[in-house]
Design a protein around this motif. Structure first.
Motif, short mmCIF file in Angstrom:
data_model
loop_
_atom_site.label_atom_id
_atom_site.label_comp_id
_atom_site.label_asym_id
_atom_site.label_seq_id
_atom_site.Cartn_x
_atom_site.Cartn_y
_atom_site.Cartn_z
N PRO A 18 0.83 -1.20 0.00
CA PRO A 18 0.00 0.00 0.00
C PRO A 18 0.87 1.25 0.00
O PRO A 18 1.89 1.31 0.70
CB PRO A 18 -0.80 -0.13 1.30
CG PRO A 18 -0.89 -1.62 1.52
CD PRO A 18 0.44 -2.14 1.06
N ARG A 31 -6.88 8.30 -3.69
CA ARG A 31 -8.13 7.62 -3.33
C ARG A 31 -9.20 7.88 -4.39
O ARG A 31 -9.95 6.97 -4.76
CB ARG A 31 -8.63 8.09 -1.97
CG ARG A 31 -7.85 7.57 -0.79
CD ARG A 31 -8.53 7.88 0.53
NE ARG A 31 -7.69 7.57 1.67
CZ ARG A 31 -8.05 7.70 2.93
NH1 ARG A 31 -9.26 8.14 3.24
NH2 ARG A 31 -7.21 7.39 3.91
N SER A 194 -9.67 0.01 2.44
CA SER A 194 -9.22 0.72 1.25
C SER A 194 -10.27 0.56 0.17
O SER A 194 -11.10 -0.36 0.24
CB SER A 194 -7.87 0.16 0.75
OG SER A 194 -8.02 -1.18 0.32
N GLU A 196 -9.55 -0.36 -2.74
CA GLU A 196 -9.14 -1.57 -3.45
C GLU A 196 -9.76 -2.82 -2.84
O GLU A 196 -10.30 -3.66 -3.56
CB GLU A 196 -7.61 -1.69 -3.43
CG GLU A 196 -6.89 -0.61 -4.22
CD GLU A 196 -6.47 0.60 -3.38
OE1 GLU A 196 -5.48 1.25 -3.72
OE2 GLU A 196 -7.17 0.88 -2.37
N SER A 197 -9.67 -2.94 -1.52
CA SER A 197 -10.20 -4.16 -0.90
C SER A 197 -11.72 -4.20 -0.97
O SER A 197 -12.30 -5.26 -1.27
CB SER A 197 -9.72 -4.28 0.55
OG SER A 197 -10.18 -3.20 1.33
N TRP A 200 -12.64 -5.16 -4.51
CA TRP A 200 -12.30 -6.55 -4.80
C TRP A 200 -13.25 -7.50 -4.09
O TRP A 200 -13.71 -8.49 -4.68
CB TRP A 200 -10.86 -6.89 -4.40
CG TRP A 200 -10.62 -8.36 -4.49
CD1 TRP A 200 -10.52 -9.25 -3.47
CD2 TRP A 200 -10.56 -9.15 -5.69
NE1 TRP A 200 -10.37 -10.53 -3.94
CE2 TRP A 200 -10.40 -10.49 -5.31
CE3 TRP A 200 -10.61 -8.82 -7.05
CZ2 TRP A 200 -10.30 -11.52 -6.24
CZ3 TRP A 200 -10.51 -9.86 -7.98
CH2 TRP A 200 -10.35 -11.18 -7.58
N GLU A 244 -7.22 -8.13 4.94
CA GLU A 244 -7.25 -6.82 4.28
C GLU A 244 -6.17 -6.70 3.22
O GLU A 244 -6.43 -6.22 2.11
CB GLU A 244 -7.09 -5.70 5.32
CG GLU A 244 -6.91 -4.31 4.75
CD GLU A 244 -8.10 -3.83 3.91
OE1 GLU A 244 -7.90 -2.99 3.02
OE2 GLU A 244 -9.24 -4.30 4.16
N TRP A 248 -6.65 -5.92 -0.79
CA TRP A 248 -5.96 -4.81 -1.45
C TRP A 248 -5.09 -5.34 -2.60
O TRP A 248 -5.12 -4.80 -3.71
CB TRP A 248 -5.09 -4.06 -0.44
CG TRP A 248 -4.29 -2.95 -1.05
CD1 TRP A 248 -4.68 -1.65 -1.25
CD2 TRP A 248 -2.96 -3.06 -1.60
NE1 TRP A 248 -3.69 -0.94 -1.86
CE2 TRP A 248 -2.62 -1.78 -2.10
CE3 TRP A 248 -2.04 -4.09 -1.71
CZ2 TRP A 248 -1.39 -1.53 -2.71
CZ3 TRP A 248 -0.82 -3.84 -2.31
CH2 TRP A 248 -0.51 -2.56 -2.80
N GLN A 252 -4.71 -5.03 -7.31
CA GLN A 252 -3.60 -4.33 -7.95
C GLN A 252 -3.48 -4.59 -9.45
O GLN A 252 -3.26 -3.65 -10.23
CB GLN A 252 -2.28 -4.64 -7.23
CG GLN A 252 -2.24 -4.13 -5.80
CD GLN A 252 -2.78 -2.72 -5.68
OE1 GLN A 252 -2.23 -1.77 -6.25
NE2 GLN A 252 -3.87 -2.54 -4.96
N TRP A 255 -6.11 -2.42 -11.03
CA TRP A 255 -5.71 -1.02 -10.99
C TRP A 255 -4.67 -0.71 -12.07
O TRP A 255 -4.76 0.29 -12.78
CB TRP A 255 -5.18 -0.65 -9.61
CG TRP A 255 -4.41 0.62 -9.52
CD1 TRP A 255 -3.10 0.76 -9.19
CD2 TRP A 255 -4.90 1.95 -9.75
NE1 TRP A 255 -2.74 2.09 -9.21
CE2 TRP A 255 -3.82 2.83 -9.55
CE3 TRP A 255 -6.13 2.47 -10.13
CZ2 TRP A 255 -3.94 4.22 -9.71
CZ3 TRP A 255 -6.26 3.85 -10.28
CH2 TRP A 255 -5.18 4.71 -10.06
#
Length: 267
Positions: A18, A31, A194, A196-197, A200, A244, A248, A252, A255
């Motif tokens: 992160p 963010r 996050s 991301e998490s 997902w 977590e 995240w 990736q 992203w």
């Protein structure tokens, strides 16, 4: 050689971590860009349906406010500059676009109930909607399903579109300490530390629901039942794939792909 998370280990191997930031402004920009990318991911995954669905993330400078998508804008087009910031009093404090009333009612309550949560995601995915209409929860049928083993709540009181703050509060209570909650006769909601998490968990939860429905349908055709993973193995697997960092990290590659294909998420 691999560790318990299945990663090859060695002294010179690189692994994403992160990010850290030099300023609140930098963290806010990141963010918001990841939030925009999460909406692009939802669109690619078929998780956009009309004006339904919302993902939020706390503002790093004013964490009692959160950023959310504007009402009626297609997920595939959302950029950082399109996002709207909502305060704890459910009022827009930054941005000039309307916000989904259900997003305000649900996410204001969820963020208030869970100070540890930075982001929350909800959409009307077909598998999630289908499973929410059945008297079942997510079962440990597959390795991926184990991420939610004993870590998913149920809000079992559908009363229509969520516009009442009191109902949003009850959803927050049903979520409890978990990473996800089934909204009966409605769909799913996931949370994380996050964007991301949270994003997902929603994507993999939707796919897990789809696999579970298919497993039961296939088993019924053979006059049998799906085989569940034993509780001790399911719990151990949750420790490997349900944390977590795992949530995240799983985001990736998504992203990297979306930010490369659509650099306008930063705009």
């Amino acid at each position: 050689m691999a560790d318990q998370r299945g990663m090859a280990v060695g002294t010179h191997l690189k692994l994403a971590a992160p990010p850290t930031f030099d300023s609140v402004d930098d963290e806010r920009a990141h963010r918001k860009a990841v939030l925009a990318a999460a909406f692009r991911m939802f669109s690619r995954a078929g998780l956009d349906e009309g004006v339904a669905g919302h993902i939020t993330v706390r503002d790093p400078g004013e964490p009692d406010t959160f950023w959310v998508n504007p009402f009626g804008m297609h997920f595939s087009l959302i950029k950082s500059s399109d996002l709207v910031r909502v305060g704890h009093d459910a009022q827009v404090v930054e941005g000039d676009r309307a916000v989904n009333g259900a997003a305000v009612a649900i996410h204001t309550a969820v963020h208030a109930a869970r100070p540890d949560v930075l982001a929350a995601a909800h959409a009307h995915g077909p598998a999630g909607k289908t499973l929410s209409a059945l008297d079942m929860t997510i079962e440990p049928l597959t390795q991926d399903a184990c991420a939610f083993y004993q870590d998913i709540g149920v809000f079992d009181d559908y009363t229509g579109v969520v516009l009442d703050p009191a109902e949003g509060k009850r959803i927050g209570e049903a979520l409890g300490p978990h990473k996800a909650v089934i909204l009966r006769n409605h769909g799913m909601l996931t949370v994380g530390a996050s964007v991301e998490s949270a994003a997902w968990w929603f994507l993999t939860l939707e796919r897990t629901a789809q696999c579970q429905l298919q497993a039961y349908a296939a088993a019924a055709g053979h006059g049998s039942k799906p085989r569940l993973i034993r509780p001790e193995e399911a719990e151990a697997t949750r420790g490997q794939v349900g944390g977590e960092f795992a949530g995240w990290f799983q985001f990736q590659p998504i992203w990297e792909r979306i930010s490369a294909d659509h650099p306008d998420v930063y705009a």
